[in-house]
Design a protein around this motif. Structure first.
Motif, PDB file in Angstrom:
ATOM      1  N   UNK A 178       0.833  -1.204   0.000  1.00 31.01           N
ATOM      2  CA  UNK A 178       0.000   0.000   0.000  1.00 31.01           C
ATOM      3  C   UNK A 178       0.868   1.254   0.000  1.00 31.01           C
ATOM      4  N   UNK A 179       1.946   1.257   0.774  1.00 29.57           N
ATOM      5  CA  UNK A 179       2.728   2.481   0.967  1.00 29.57           C
ATOM      6  C   UNK A 179       3.716   2.736  -0.163  1.00 29.57           C
ATOM      7  N   UNK A 180       4.375   1.703  -0.661  1.00 30.53           N
ATOM      8  CA  UNK A 180       5.400   1.920  -1.694  1.00 30.53           C
ATOM      9  C   UNK A 180       5.169   1.086  -2.944  1.00 30.53           C
ATOM     10  N   UNK A 181       4.341   0.061  -2.873  1.00 29.62           N
ATOM     11  CA  UNK A 181       4.142  -0.805  -4.024  1.00 29.62           C
ATOM     12  C   UNK A 181       5.365  -1.635  -4.366  1.00 29.62           C
ATOM     13  N   UNK A 182       6.287  -1.738  -3.422  1.00 29.47           N
ATOM     14  CA  UNK A 182       7.509  -2.491  -3.668  1.00 29.47           C
ATOM     15  C   UNK A 182       8.635  -1.664  -4.251  1.00 29.47           C
ATOM     16  N   UNK A 183       8.428  -0.345  -4.413  1.00 32.16           N
ATOM     17  CA  UNK A 183       9.468   0.529  -4.965  1.00 32.16           C
ATOM     18  C   UNK A 183      10.512   0.844  -3.902  1.00 32.16           C
ATOM     19  N   UNK A 184      11.603   1.432  -4.321  1.00 33.16           N
ATOM     20  CA  UNK A 184      12.691   1.872  -3.436  1.00 33.16           C
ATOM     21  C   UNK A 184      13.270   0.723  -2.621  1.00 33.16           C
ATOM     22  N   UNK A 185      13.387  -0.440  -3.235  1.00 28.76           N
ATOM     23  CA  UNK A 185      13.991  -1.569  -2.548  1.00 28.76           C
ATOM     24  C   UNK A 185      13.159  -2.145  -1.434  1.00 28.76           C
ATOM     25  N   UNK A 186      11.832  -1.954  -1.468  1.00 31.66           N
ATOM     26  CA  UNK A 186      10.960  -2.472  -0.404  1.00 31.66           C
ATOM     27  C   UNK A 186      10.128  -3.663  -0.861  1.00 31.66           C
ATOM     28  N   UNK A 187      10.451  -4.200  -2.018  1.00 35.26           N
ATOM     29  CA  UNK A 187       9.667  -5.308  -2.544  1.00 35.26           C
ATOM     30  C   UNK A 187       9.923  -6.581  -1.735  1.00 35.26           C
ATOM     31  N   UNK A 188       8.869  -7.183  -1.255  1.00 34.73           N
ATOM     32  CA  UNK A 188       8.971  -8.439  -0.515  1.00 34.73           C
ATOM     33  C   UNK A 188       8.679  -9.608  -1.453  1.00 34.73           C
ATOM     34  N   UNK A 189       8.864 -10.809  -0.926  1.00 36.68           N
ATOM     35  CA  UNK A 189       8.658 -11.996  -1.753  1.00 36.68           C
ATOM     36  C   UNK A 189       7.205 -12.120  -2.193  1.00 36.68           C
ATOM     37  N   UNK A 190       6.288 -11.754  -1.322  1.00 38.76           N
ATOM     38  CA  UNK A 190       4.870 -11.851  -1.667  1.00 38.76           C
ATOM     39  C   UNK A 190       4.497 -10.803  -2.708  1.00 38.76           C
ATOM     40  N   UNK A 191       5.013  -9.585  -2.579  1.00 34.98           N
ATOM     41  CA  UNK A 191       4.752  -8.555  -3.588  1.00 34.98           C
ATOM     42  C   UNK A 191       5.299  -8.996  -4.938  1.00 34.98           C
ATOM     43  N   UNK A 192       6.489  -9.571  -4.942  1.00 33.87           N
ATOM     44  CA  UNK A 192       7.068 -10.072  -6.184  1.00 33.87           C
ATOM     45  C   UNK A 192       6.205 -11.183  -6.791  1.00 33.87           C
ATOM     46  N   UNK A 193       5.674 -12.053  -5.952  1.00 36.95           N
ATOM     47  CA  UNK A 193       4.817 -13.135  -6.437  1.00 36.95           C
ATOM     48  C   UNK A 193       3.533 -12.588  -7.043  1.00 36.95           C
ATOM     49  N   UNK A 194       2.946 -11.581  -6.398  1.00 36.24           N
ATOM     50  CA  UNK A 194       1.726 -10.969  -6.925  1.00 36.24           C
ATOM     51  C   UNK A 194       2.004 -10.291  -8.267  1.00 36.24           C
ATOM     52  N   UNK A 195       3.131  -9.643  -8.394  1.00 30.43           N
ATOM     53  CA  UNK A 195       3.480  -9.000  -9.669  1.00 30.43           C
ATOM     54  C   UNK A 195       3.699 -10.036 -10.767  1.00 30.43           C
ATOM     55  N   UNK A 196       4.328 -11.162 -10.431  1.00 30.35           N
ATOM     56  CA  UNK A 196       4.512 -12.210 -11.426  1.00 30.35           C
ATOM     57  C   UNK A 196       3.176 -12.716 -11.950  1.00 30.35           C
ATOM     58  N   UNK A 197       2.201 -12.822 -11.068  1.00 36.37           N
ATOM     59  CA  UNK A 197       0.908 -13.377 -11.461  1.00 36.37           C
ATOM     60  C   UNK A 197       0.044 -12.376 -12.212  1.00 36.37           C
ATOM     61  N   UNK A 198      -0.057 -11.135 -11.714  1.00 42.69           N
ATOM     62  CA  UNK A 198      -1.036 -10.191 -12.242  1.00 42.69           C
ATOM     63  C   UNK A 198      -0.438  -9.094 -13.110  1.00 42.69           C
ATOM     64  N   UNK A 199       0.852  -8.882 -13.043  1.00 49.31           N
ATOM     65  CA  UNK A 199       1.474  -7.853 -13.881  1.00 49.31           C
ATOM     66  C   UNK A 199       2.196  -8.462 -15.083  1.00 49.31           C
ATOM     67  N   UNK A 200       2.867  -9.581 -14.850  1.00 43.88           N
ATOM     68  CA  UNK A 200       3.598 -10.235 -15.931  1.00 43.88           C
ATOM     69  C   UNK A 200       2.882 -11.483 -16.456  1.00 43.88           C
ATOM     70  N   UNK A 201       1.711 -11.772 -15.929  1.00 43.63           N
ATOM     71  CA  UNK A 201       0.883 -12.901 -16.382  1.00 43.63           C
ATOM     72  C   UNK A 201       1.644 -14.228 -16.366  1.00 43.63           C
ATOM     73  N   UNK A 202       2.414 -14.446 -15.319  1.00 43.51           N
ATOM     74  CA  UNK A 202       3.122 -15.718 -15.136  1.00 43.51           C
ATOM     75  C   UNK A 202       2.555 -16.407 -13.892  1.00 43.51           C
ATOM     76  N   UNK A 203       1.316 -16.846 -14.023  1.00 45.04           N
ATOM     77  CA  UNK A 203       0.647 -17.442 -12.880  1.00 45.04           C
ATOM     78  C   UNK A 203       1.302 -18.762 -12.478  1.00 45.04           C
ATOM     79  N   UNK A 204       1.777 -19.527 -13.427  1.00 44.37           N
ATOM     80  CA  UNK A 204       2.458 -20.774 -13.102  1.00 44.37           C
ATOM     81  C   UNK A 204       3.707 -20.546 -12.284  1.00 44.37           C
TER      82      UNK A 204
END
Length: 316
Positions: free
Chosen positions: A258-284
């Protein structure tokens, strides 16, 4: 004489029929008693299987495919997603961010244990302080994210409060990886402190009160009471909070997203996983990452339970 003999013989004739009826009644009663708990458990079990175990099974199945999350067609890729996951180090570098939350969880446990210990004794306005400490946990995480987003912005609430004490800071609290992660970890401490506080408080209050009275008669001070009475008595709850803190640190998502969206080096493993699924369409691939995270949390929990077993505590 004949009538008397016939009347005496009638109970003997009906007695064998009463035996099976009496035997069937307890059997039916035992069957009913055995089925009654399962009838009460049926609805929770259906909900648990439908919304927990079935999605986990689907996630594991998707992790062996190249599904993009949209197409109705998907092809089996075997362990290809896991191979890609473990051969790309940048996908695991985000775990270093979890170190900030892990350090914050230590602070959170210590502070919660301190306040729970103090407020378990007779202190003025202790009910008020209990409410103050637990209140942040009741607030929605999205609302907390937006509130602290304005709190840490340039010229925001934090800078205004610091200026009242003569401290003028021009730094961007969410502008660098270190300060941003420290700030976000501090927000997580503020939010989840109340949960640990309530768990510790309930465990401390479950300790028999006569133990404190006996300790005071023996000349024990507060530190001695904490060390020899409270600490051993709350060990199972302390073990539980450690497990929750470690799993929460590894799966931090809501506040940083909510606060940074994973920017500025604050990306966590779960945020990265969500981006893989919904931003890069790599659900597998995202499903494989979620399975790996689940296995890591289970492994950490198993190791912690092996190192600190749940032995029965007897303080008497």
């Amino acid at each position: 004489m004949t009538d008397t003999t016939e009347k005496a013989a009638r109970p003997k004739e009906t007695a064998p029929a009463a035996g099976p009826a009496r035997a069937r009644a307890p059997r039916r009663l035992r069957l009913r008693r055995g089925l009654t708990p399962w009838l009460f458990l049926a609805a929770p079990l259906v909900l648990l299987i439908t919304f927990t175990y079935a999605p986990v099974a689907n996630m594991v199945a998707y992790s062996f495919t190249d599904w993009d999350g949209v197409s109705p067609e998907l092809s089996y890729t075997g362990a290809g997603n896991y191979v890609e996951l473990f051969t790309r180090p940048e996908l695991f570098e985000v775990f270093f961010v979890s170190g900030y939350y892990l350090a914050a969880s230590v602070v959170q446990i210590v502070v919660a244990l301190y306040f729970a210990t103090v407020l378990s004794f007779n202190v003025r306005f202790r009910n008020f302080f209990k409410g103050v400490l637990f209140f942040p946990y009741l607030i929605n995480g999205v609302a907390i994210g937006f509130v602290f987003l304005y709190f840490f912005q340039d010229g925001g609430t934090l800078d205004s409060v610091l200026s009242l004490f003569g401290v003028h800071s021009d730094r961007a609290w969410l502008g660098t990886p270190v300060s941003a992660n420290v700030s976000l970890a501090g927000v997580s401490v503020w939010r989840y402190l109340g949960l640990n506080f309530v768990l510790f408080l309930g465990a401390i209050q479950s300790v028999p009160g006569e133990l404190y009275e006996a300790a005071e008669l023996d000349g024990a001070n507060r530190w001695h009471q904490f060390r020899y009475i409270i600490a051993p008595g709350i060990r199972p709850v302390l073990s539980l909070t450690v497990i929750l803190s470690i799993s929460g640190s590894l799966s931090a998502f809501e506040v940083p997203f909510i606060m940074t969206g994973g920017a500025t080096g604050t990306e966590t493993f779960v945020i990265q996983t969500v981006k893989l699924a919904f931003q890069f369409n790599k659900t597998g691939l995202a499903s494989a990452a979620a399975v790996v995270l689940l296995l890591i949390i289970l492994a950490v929990t198993w190791v912690q339970r092996r190192l600190v077993p749940d032995d029965k505590v007897d303080l008497v």
